[in-house]
Design a protein around this motif. Structure first.
Motif, PDB file in Angstrom:
ATOM      1  N   LEU A 281      19.603  14.619  16.830  1.00  0.00           N
ATOM      2  CA  LEU A 281      20.128  15.274  18.029  1.00  0.00           C
ATOM      3  C   LEU A 281      19.348  16.536  18.381  1.00  0.00           C
ATOM      4  N   THR A 282      19.208  16.764  19.682  1.00  0.00           N
ATOM      5  CA  THR A 282      18.634  18.031  20.136  1.00  0.00           C
ATOM      6  C   THR A 282      19.685  19.126  19.953  1.00  0.00           C
TER       7      THR A 282
ATOM      8  N   THR B  69      26.260  15.118  33.733  1.00  0.00           N
ATOM      9  CA  THR B  69      25.236  15.451  32.733  1.00  0.00           C
ATOM     10  C   THR B  69      25.829  15.425  31.336  1.00  0.00           C
ATOM     11  N   VAL B  70      27.036  15.938  31.187  1.00  0.00           N
ATOM     12  CA  VAL B  70      27.689  15.936  29.884  1.00  0.00           C
ATOM     13  C   VAL B  70      27.964  14.505  29.431  1.00  0.00           C
TER      14      VAL B  70
ATOM     15  N   THR C 193      23.927   9.358  25.214  1.00  0.00           N
ATOM     16  CA  THR C 193      22.696   9.459  24.424  1.00  0.00           C
ATOM     17  C   THR C 193      23.008   9.727  22.961  1.00  0.00           C
ATOM     18  N   ILE C 194      24.000  10.575  22.706  1.00  0.00           N
ATOM     19  CA  ILE C 194      24.399  10.907  21.341  1.00  0.00           C
ATOM     20  C   ILE C 194      24.892   9.665  20.604  1.00  0.00           C
TER      21      ILE C 194
ATOM     22  N   ARG D 129      29.442   3.558  17.264  1.00  0.00           N
ATOM     23  CA  ARG D 129      30.116   2.589  18.137  1.00  0.00           C
ATOM     24  C   ARG D 129      30.676   3.271  19.384  1.00  0.00           C
ATOM     25  N   ASN D 130      31.061   4.535  19.233  1.00  0.00           N
ATOM     26  CA  ASN D 130      31.656   5.275  20.344  1.00  0.00           C
ATOM     27  C   ASN D 130      31.580   6.773  20.020  1.00  0.00           C
ATOM     28  N   ARG D 131      32.166   7.591  20.875  1.00  0.00           N
ATOM     29  CA  ARG D 131      32.088   9.043  20.708  1.00  0.00           C
ATOM     30  C   ARG D 131      32.766   9.505  19.418  1.00  0.00           C
ATOM     31  N   VAL D 132      33.928   8.938  19.108  1.00  0.00           N
ATOM     32  CA  VAL D 132      34.640   9.329  17.891  1.00  0.00           C
ATOM     33  C   VAL D 132      33.809   8.992  16.656  1.00  0.00           C
TER      34      VAL D 132
END
Length: 201
Positions: free
Chosen positions: A141-142, A171-172, A178-179, A186-189
């Motif tokens: 990650l950046t 943008t968020v 991208t993250i 699989r997802n944000r969590v």
């Protein structure tokens, strides 16, 4: 004869894997499935020496299934296939005690050799994946992506993150997408969990 189980949710890909491995004189495909939750029961009934598992399966992801096999059926070793070759994904695979980790687009002969190596008790990792992990500086990650993910981990929604960082909500959301890709989640969590376990946030 090496007994192999194949777990892949895309029917065409699964059929191709079964057919390709079936052409090898010393490999026998004893079962195949499309859902991660089916792997343990199928392995228990077919006793494969190697389970070739797609990392991203419905029901139960491939790494969770691999860890479960390692604990419940230690005689079955695992070879994980992935379409994403990030260092973070490789580290997760090694932490799950998998026997091998290969890209889905690896040549068929290399995949067969990987199955043989895993069956023999060796750890088989695609050379390109290993090099990427070796050369990586840890987090994929950046600085900004890590900042966004930390805020998301604290429960902030995209519009709240956007307001605090003077960004647009779009943008968020792009950062968050991208993250997920970069961490092999699989997802944000799942991305939050991976990043925390890896010490990236």
């Amino acid at each position: 004869m090496i007994r192999v189980l194949v777990a892949e949710d895309m029917h065409v890909v699964r059929g191709a894997l079964v057919a390709l491995l079936g052409l090898e004189k010393d490999i026998e495909v004893v079962g195949d499935c499309a859902d991660g939750a089916e792997i343990l029961p199928l392995a228990a009934s077919t006793a494969p020496e190697v389970a070739v598992i797609d990392i991203d399966l419905p029901g139960k992801d491939g790494l969770t299934a691999a860890a479960e096999l390692h604990e419940r059926l230690p005689g079955t070793r695992t070879l994980i296939l992935t379409g994403l070759g990030s260092p973070g994904t490789l580290r997760r695979a090694l932490a799950a005690k998998v026997g091998g980790f290969f890209l889905k687009d690896a040549p068929a002969d290399r995949l067969a050799d990987a199955v043989r190596g895993v069956a023999a008790g060796r750890r088989m990792v695609d050379a390109d994946l290993a090099l990427a992990a070796w050369e990586g500086d840890g987090s994929p990650l950046t600085v900004r992506e890590a900042q966004v993910l930390r805020m998301a981990a604290d429960g902030s929604q995209p519009d709240e993150i956007a307001a605090r960082l003077c960004l647009s909500a779009g943008t968020v959301r792009n950062y968050l997408t991208t993250i997920v890709v970069k961490t092999g989640a699989r997802n944000r969590v799942d991305a939050v969990r991976i990043a925390r376990e890896s010490g990236w946030i």
